[in-house]
Design a protein around this motif. Structure first.
Motif, short mmCIF file in Angstrom:
data_model
loop_
_atom_site.label_atom_id
_atom_site.label_comp_id
_atom_site.label_asym_id
_atom_site.label_seq_id
_atom_site.Cartn_x
_atom_site.Cartn_y
_atom_site.Cartn_z
N TYR A 1 -12.52 18.44 -28.08
CA TYR A 1 -11.53 19.18 -28.98
C TYR A 1 -9.89 20.37 -28.59
CZ TYR A 1 -13.79 18.01 -32.96
OH TYR A 1 -14.85 17.25 -34.23
N PRO B 1 -7.29 23.04 -34.77
CA PRO B 1 -8.04 21.54 -33.80
C PRO B 1 -7.89 19.95 -34.09
CG PRO B 1 -9.06 24.00 -34.18
CD PRO B 1 -8.28 23.49 -35.72
N PHE C 1 -17.97 27.11 -31.67
CA PHE C 1 -15.78 26.63 -30.85
C PHE C 1 -16.52 28.25 -30.11
CE2 PHE C 1 -12.87 23.71 -32.08
CZ PHE C 1 -13.35 23.66 -33.72
N GLY C 2 -16.23 27.83 -28.53
CA GLY C 2 -16.96 28.72 -27.66
C GLY C 2 -15.27 30.12 -27.80
N TYR D 1 -14.85 22.35 -45.24
CA TYR D 1 -15.64 22.89 -44.34
C TYR D 1 -13.89 24.36 -44.09
CZ TYR D 1 -17.55 19.25 -42.05
OH TYR D 1 -18.70 18.66 -41.02
N TYR E 1 -13.23 27.11 -41.99
CA TYR E 1 -13.41 28.23 -40.81
C TYR E 1 -12.24 29.76 -40.35
CZ TYR E 1 -15.34 23.99 -38.63
OH TYR E 1 -16.67 22.97 -37.76
N GLN F 1 -10.07 31.97 -37.73
CA GLN F 1 -10.00 31.78 -35.94
C GLN F 1 -9.80 33.65 -36.27
OE1 GLN F 1 -7.80 29.28 -34.41
NE2 GLN F 1 -8.38 29.25 -32.64
N GLY G 1 -10.26 36.93 -29.87
CA GLY G 1 -11.67 37.10 -29.18
C GLY G 1 -13.23 36.40 -29.76
N GLY H 1 -12.88 33.21 -31.23
CA GLY H 1 -12.39 31.21 -31.32
C GLY H 1 -13.10 31.26 -33.30
N LEU H 2 -13.06 29.89 -33.05
CA LEU H 2 -13.57 29.73 -34.84
C LEU H 2 -15.12 29.45 -35.23
CD1 LEU H 2 -10.81 27.19 -33.72
CD2 LEU H 2 -11.23 26.74 -35.50
N TYR I 1 -19.88 25.22 -46.09
CA TYR I 1 -19.22 23.92 -46.24
C TYR I 1 -19.45 23.55 -47.11
CZ TYR I 1 -23.69 22.58 -44.91
OH TYR I 1 -25.38 22.84 -44.62
N GLU J 1 -21.67 30.59 -40.75
CA GLU J 1 -22.21 31.92 -39.95
C GLU J 1 -21.96 33.42 -40.39
OE1 GLU J 1 -20.75 31.66 -36.26
OE2 GLU J 1 -20.08 30.22 -36.24
N PHE K 1 -8.80 27.85 -41.57
CA PHE K 1 -8.57 26.22 -41.20
C PHE K 1 -9.54 25.79 -42.14
CE2 PHE K 1 -5.26 25.74 -37.86
CZ PHE K 1 -5.30 27.05 -37.26
N GLN L 1 -14.16 15.59 -36.73
CA GLN L 1 -13.78 16.78 -37.82
C GLN L 1 -12.09 16.33 -38.03
OE1 GLN L 1 -15.68 20.80 -38.74
NE2 GLN L 1 -17.42 19.95 -38.35
N PHE M 1 -9.22 18.82 -38.70
CA PHE M 1 -8.21 20.06 -39.29
C PHE M 1 -6.91 20.69 -39.79
CE2 PHE M 1 -11.32 23.08 -37.96
CZ PHE M 1 -12.21 22.16 -37.05
N GLY M 2 -7.40 21.08 -41.78
CA GLY M 2 -5.65 21.38 -41.44
C GLY M 2 -4.71 21.80 -40.94
N PRO M 3 -3.56 23.07 -41.70
CA PRO M 3 -2.78 23.21 -40.44
C PRO M 3 -3.10 24.85 -39.92
CG PRO M 3 -1.53 22.96 -42.39
CD PRO M 3 -3.36 21.87 -42.82
N ARG N 1 -1.95 31.99 -43.20
CA ARG N 1 -2.54 33.22 -42.09
C ARG N 1 -3.06 34.07 -43.48
NH1 ARG N 1 -1.70 33.55 -37.18
NH2 ARG N 1 -0.67 31.45 -35.72
#
Lengths: 112, 114
Positions: free
Chosen positions: A36, A44, A102-103, B33, B35, B37, B40, B42-43, B48, B59, B90, B103, B105-107, B110
């Motif tokens: 991605y 993403p 995601f990393g 889902y 997520y 972000q 340091g 990531g997502l 979900y 998680e 997201f 998958q 993703f939306g925009p 914030r």
């Protein structure tokens, strides 16, 4: 989950090919390799995925090593619009296959 | 591209107030889902949904709840916002027909919690 390792950043020039590497030495036989990317200030977006054979689509190519412990995303002619963070993600065939882990990805800078 | 919208796109709120973020899709995708972000990290998956009224934890689900009463809408609620929930959120969807599907993703939204 099997882990992936990517360089933190890479740089390229416009209209040149870019090879983005990903190491996944603990990949299992049923893990798919997904890529991605995330453009600045956007969500993403899917690029490509594969299992064993090399794959091509309109965005990129995915080259998978014979032992599957590494893969390379190839952008054949980078454009300024390709500047993004690229994520290499392993997805299990079954079980938690809904999940994208995601990393930190590789930040690609494209110079004009 | 899948028709995914998120609202609001930006929000500033105060600690302790409830906040609800909305994700709306027009693709009739089964899976949705949430997520977050952060620098340091990531997502990371929060929650979900695999169908109307069917949801499960990801998680980083502590402090968040979700609801899905219609296929097209997936709501994320922060019952009592904290500064640690300042992030970009997201929403994503997937058709739910196979295990390796894309998958979308939306925009993003914030959120700043003061």
């Amino acid at each position: 989950d099997a882990k992936t390792t990517q360089p933190n950043s890479m740089e390229s020039n416009e209209e040149e090919p870019v090879h983005l590497p990903c190491n996944h030495s603990t990949i299992s036989g049923t893990d798919y390799i997904h890529w991605y990317r995330q453009l600045p200030s956007q969500g993403p977006e899917y690029v490509i995925h594969g299992l064993t054979s090399n794959v091509n689509n309109r965005m990129a190519s995915l080259a998978i090593a014979e032992d599957r412990k590494s893969s390379t995303l190839i952008l054949h002619r980078a454009t300024l619009r390709d500047a993004a963070v690229y994520y290499c993600i392993l997805r299990a065939l079954r079980g938690s296959n809904y999940k994208l882990t995601f990393g930190k990805g590789t930040l690609l800078t494209v110079n004009p | 591209d899948a028709g995914i919208t998120q609202s609001p796109r930006h929000k500033v709120t105060e600690t302790g107030t409830p906040v609800t973020l909305r994700c709306h899709q027009t693709e009739n995708h089964r899976y949705m889902y949430w997520y977050r972000q952060d620098p340091g990290h990531g997502l990371r998956l929060i929650h979900y949904s695999y169908g109307v009224k069917d949801t499960d934890k990801g998680e980083v689900s502590d402090g968040y709840s979700v609801s899905r009463s219609k296929t097209e809408d997936f709501l994320l609620t922060l019952e009592s916002a904290t500064s640690s929930q300042t992030s970009v959120y997201f929403c994503a969807t997937s058709p739910g027909t196979s295990g390796q599907e894309t998958q979308y993703f939306g925009p993003g939204t914030r959120l700043l919690v003061l």
